[in-house]
Motif scaffolding. Sequence first.
Motif, PDB file in Angstrom:
ATOM      1  N   LEU A  86       0.664  -0.591   0.250  1.00  0.00           N
ATOM      2  CA  LEU A  86       0.554  -0.135  -0.103  1.00  0.00           C
ATOM      3  C   LEU A  86       0.341   1.547  -0.171  1.00  0.00           C
ATOM      4  CD1 LEU A  86      -2.753  -1.107   2.535  1.00  0.00           C
ATOM      5  CD2 LEU A  86      -3.098  -1.095   0.023  1.00  0.00           C
ATOM      6  N   LEU A  87       2.246   1.362   0.304  1.00  0.00           N
ATOM      7  CA  LEU A  87       2.815   2.380   0.946  1.00  0.00           C
ATOM      8  C   LEU A  87       4.442   2.325  -0.199  1.00  0.00           C
ATOM      9  CD1 LEU A  87       3.101   2.436   4.286  1.00  0.00           C
ATOM     10  CD2 LEU A  87       1.159   3.668   3.206  1.00  0.00           C
ATOM     11  N   ASP A  88       4.791   3.275  -0.629  1.00  0.00           N
ATOM     12  CA  ASP A  88       5.404   3.277  -1.648  1.00  0.00           C
ATOM     13  C   ASP A  88       7.179   3.119  -0.928  1.00  0.00           C
ATOM     14  OD1 ASP A  88       4.943   3.888  -4.442  1.00  0.00           O
ATOM     15  OD2 ASP A  88       4.052   5.961  -3.693  1.00  0.00           O
ATOM     16  N   GLY A  89       7.030   4.181   0.740  1.00  0.00           N
ATOM     17  CA  GLY A  89       7.689   4.782   1.823  1.00  0.00           C
ATOM     18  C   GLY A  89       7.737   5.152   2.414  1.00  0.00           C
ATOM     19  N   VAL A  90       8.862   5.034   3.736  1.00  0.00           N
ATOM     20  CA  VAL A  90       8.350   4.883   4.578  1.00  0.00           C
ATOM     21  C   VAL A  90       8.838   6.800   5.041  1.00  0.00           C
ATOM     22  CG1 VAL A  90       9.124   3.764   7.159  1.00  0.00           C
ATOM     23  CG2 VAL A  90       8.774   2.625   5.261  1.00  0.00           C
ATOM     24  N   VAL A  91       8.801   7.237   6.158  1.00  0.00           N
ATOM     25  CA  VAL A  91       9.836   8.990   6.356  1.00  0.00           C
ATOM     26  C   VAL A  91      10.240   8.045   7.748  1.00  0.00           C
ATOM     27  CG1 VAL A  91       8.686  10.415   7.215  1.00  0.00           C
ATOM     28  CG2 VAL A  91       8.096   9.771   4.902  1.00  0.00           C
ATOM     29  N   PHE A  92      11.608   8.303   7.973  1.00  0.00           N
ATOM     30  CA  PHE A  92      11.828   8.316   9.511  1.00  0.00           C
ATOM     31  C   PHE A  92      12.345   9.994   9.776  1.00  0.00           C
ATOM     32  CE2 PHE A  92      15.165   4.639   8.739  1.00  0.00           C
ATOM     33  CZ  PHE A  92      13.558   3.558   8.803  1.00  0.00           C
ATOM     34  N   SER A  93      11.460  10.248  11.066  1.00  0.00           N
ATOM     35  CA  SER A  93      10.869  11.654  11.888  1.00  0.00           C
ATOM     36  C   SER A  93      11.397  11.794  13.343  1.00  0.00           C
ATOM     37  CB  SER A  93       9.534  12.072  11.888  1.00  0.00           C
ATOM     38  OG  SER A  93      10.095  13.297  11.487  1.00  0.00           O
ATOM     39  N   GLY A  94      10.748  12.515  14.056  1.00  0.00           N
ATOM     40  CA  GLY A  94      11.033  12.401  15.151  1.00  0.00           C
ATOM     41  C   GLY A  94      11.128  14.255  15.807  1.00  0.00           C
ATOM     42  N   GLY A  95      11.088  14.351  17.065  1.00  0.00           N
ATOM     43  CA  GLY A  95      12.147  13.453  17.850  1.00  0.00           C
ATOM     44  C   GLY A  95      13.745  13.939  16.350  1.00  0.00           C
ATOM     45  N   GLU A  96      14.549  13.651  16.898  1.00  0.00           N
ATOM     46  CA  GLU A  96      15.606  12.398  15.772  1.00  0.00           C
ATOM     47  C   GLU A  96      16.161  11.790  15.321  1.00  0.00           C
ATOM     48  OE1 GLU A  96      18.417  13.503  12.778  1.00  0.00           O
ATOM     49  OE2 GLU A  96      17.252  15.189  13.783  1.00  0.00           O
ATOM     50  N   CYS A  97      15.407  10.896  14.315  1.00  0.00           N
ATOM     51  CA  CYS A  97      16.021   9.740  14.782  1.00  0.00           C
ATOM     52  C   CYS A  97      17.288   9.403  14.348  1.00  0.00           C
ATOM     53  CB  CYS A  97      15.015   9.189  12.556  1.00  0.00           C
ATOM     54  SG  CYS A  97      15.973  10.209  11.396  1.00  0.00           S
ATOM     55  N   THR A  98      18.407   9.977  13.472  1.00  0.00           N
ATOM     56  CA  THR A  98      19.694   9.264  13.809  1.00  0.00           C
ATOM     57  C   THR A  98      20.887   9.186  14.857  1.00  0.00           C
ATOM     58  OG1 THR A  98      20.775  11.678  13.493  1.00  0.00           O
ATOM     59  CG2 THR A  98      19.824  10.852  11.287  1.00  0.00           C
ATOM     60  N   SER A  99      20.050   9.283  16.330  1.00  0.00           N
ATOM     61  CA  SER A  99      20.319   9.384  17.686  1.00  0.00           C
ATOM     62  C   SER A  99      20.193   8.292  18.215  1.00  0.00           C
ATOM     63  CB  SER A  99      19.598  10.370  18.773  1.00  0.00           C
ATOM     64  OG  SER A  99      20.207  12.071  18.644  1.00  0.00           O
ATOM     65  N   HIS A 100      20.191   7.473  17.174  1.00  0.00           N
ATOM     66  CA  HIS A 100      19.395   5.885  17.766  1.00  0.00           C
ATOM     67  C   HIS A 100      20.351   5.366  17.172  1.00  0.00           C
ATOM     68  CE1 HIS A 100      15.811   7.288  19.773  1.00  0.00           C
ATOM     69  NE2 HIS A 100      15.263   7.936  18.934  1.00  0.00           N
ATOM     70  N   SER A 101      20.924   4.096  17.566  1.00  0.00           N
ATOM     71  CA  SER A 101      21.221   2.860  17.422  1.00  0.00           C
ATOM     72  C   SER A 101      21.109   2.108  16.266  1.00  0.00           C
ATOM     73  CB  SER A 101      22.198   2.537  18.319  1.00  0.00           C
ATOM     74  OG  SER A 101      21.381   1.711  18.836  1.00  0.00           O
ATOM     75  N   ASN A 102      21.477   1.377  15.369  1.00  0.00           N
ATOM     76  CA  ASN A 102      21.035   0.142  14.866  1.00  0.00           C
ATOM     77  C   ASN A 102      19.527   1.056  13.504  1.00  0.00           C
ATOM     78  OD1 ASN A 102      22.364  -1.778  15.532  1.00  0.00           O
ATOM     79  ND2 ASN A 102      20.684  -1.812  17.249  1.00  0.00           N
ATOM     80  N   ILE A 103      20.020   1.863  13.871  1.00  0.00           N
ATOM     81  CA  ILE A 103      18.479   3.460  11.982  1.00  0.00           C
ATOM     82  C   ILE A 103      19.531   2.628  10.951  1.00  0.00           C
ATOM     83  CG2 ILE A 103      20.117   5.137  12.330  1.00  0.00           C
ATOM     84  CD1 ILE A 103      17.268   6.392  12.021  1.00  0.00           C
ATOM     85  N   THR A 104      20.634   2.569  10.748  1.00  0.00           N
ATOM     86  CA  THR A 104      20.863   1.811   9.782  1.00  0.00           C
ATOM     87  C   THR A 104      20.304   0.591   9.611  1.00  0.00           C
ATOM     88  OG1 THR A 104      23.196   3.635  10.059  1.00  0.00           O
ATOM     89  CG2 THR A 104      23.378   1.322   8.333  1.00  0.00           C
ATOM     90  N   VAL A 105      20.553  -0.049  10.291  1.00  0.00           N
ATOM     91  CA  VAL A 105      20.294  -1.703  10.212  1.00  0.00           C
ATOM     92  C   VAL A 105      18.546  -1.758  10.053  1.00  0.00           C
ATOM     93  CG1 VAL A 105      20.005  -4.653  10.947  1.00  0.00           C
ATOM     94  CG2 VAL A 105      22.337  -3.078  11.117  1.00  0.00           C
ATOM     95  N   PHE A 106      17.578  -1.478  10.371  1.00  0.00           N
ATOM     96  CA  PHE A 106      16.368  -0.681  10.363  1.00  0.00           C
ATOM     97  C   PHE A 106      16.038  -0.474   8.824  1.00  0.00           C
ATOM     98  CE2 PHE A 106      12.907   1.420  11.449  1.00  0.00           C
ATOM     99  CZ  PHE A 106      11.997   1.003  11.257  1.00  0.00           C
ATOM    100  N   ALA A 107      16.338   0.607   8.027  1.00  0.00           N
ATOM    101  CA  ALA A 107      16.369   1.720   7.229  1.00  0.00           C
ATOM    102  C   ALA A 107      16.993   0.095   6.120  1.00  0.00           C
ATOM    103  CB  ALA A 107      17.474   2.935   7.086  1.00  0.00           C
TER     104      ALA A 107
END
Length: 228
Positions: A67-88
């Motif tokens: 149903l979706l083309d993509g996912v937006v990481f927002s916040g807060g500050e998403c890049t402050s979190h560990s494992n965000i690269t693995v999640f992406a």
Amino acid sequence: MRDTAAKPIYSITPFTLLDYPDKTACIVWFAGCNMKCAYCYNPEIVYGKGRMSYYDAMNFIISRKDLLDGVVFSGGECTSHSNITVFAGAIKKLDMLVKVDTNGSNLRTIKRMIEEKVVDYIALDYKAPEAKFSEVTQSGLYRKFEETFDFLNASSVPFEVRTTVHSSILERADLQEMICFLKKKNYTGNFYLQNYVGEKQTIEELQMSERISLNELDTHGLSVIVRN
């Protein structure tokens, strides 16, 4: 993505047509931020704790994949979190797009995401000119922001620059200075000015803001777009 103990995510908005240009997406809201901007619309996210793990979020995203083309990481500050690269990376394996909304304070994470090709679009918040940056953000992170801007401006990853405008915080002279900064840096993308809308609780209680219009600014040939 079976790290069920850590809960970096505050909530998920299931559907948006506004937050990823020309794409259907959901928004993953990451808890916590290293800036405390008075006009921030998400105090509950900035000061709140995460309530969802990456595993929980992936289960939702998988259920919405068709149903979706993509996912937006927002916040807060998403890049402050560990494992965000693995999640992406896990999202990219679903053949979905990833957009990152960031204040530019964590260049190391952004570099890694670009190097590993797990981000497709970045929205970089330009909070204020250098002289006002600490006051506006309650942080000393201007140099981090500028380093991230310079890196993105030299990269091939599509990105935009955006600023929330409250007339008691940023005056027209400040906006002119920011436009000149971008022009001097040979930035060729869009610079979005988002007029403050006092429809939600913000970090500080603010009076209504005078709306900025494009004809009040000298854009110096920069592509400046005002969002109301």
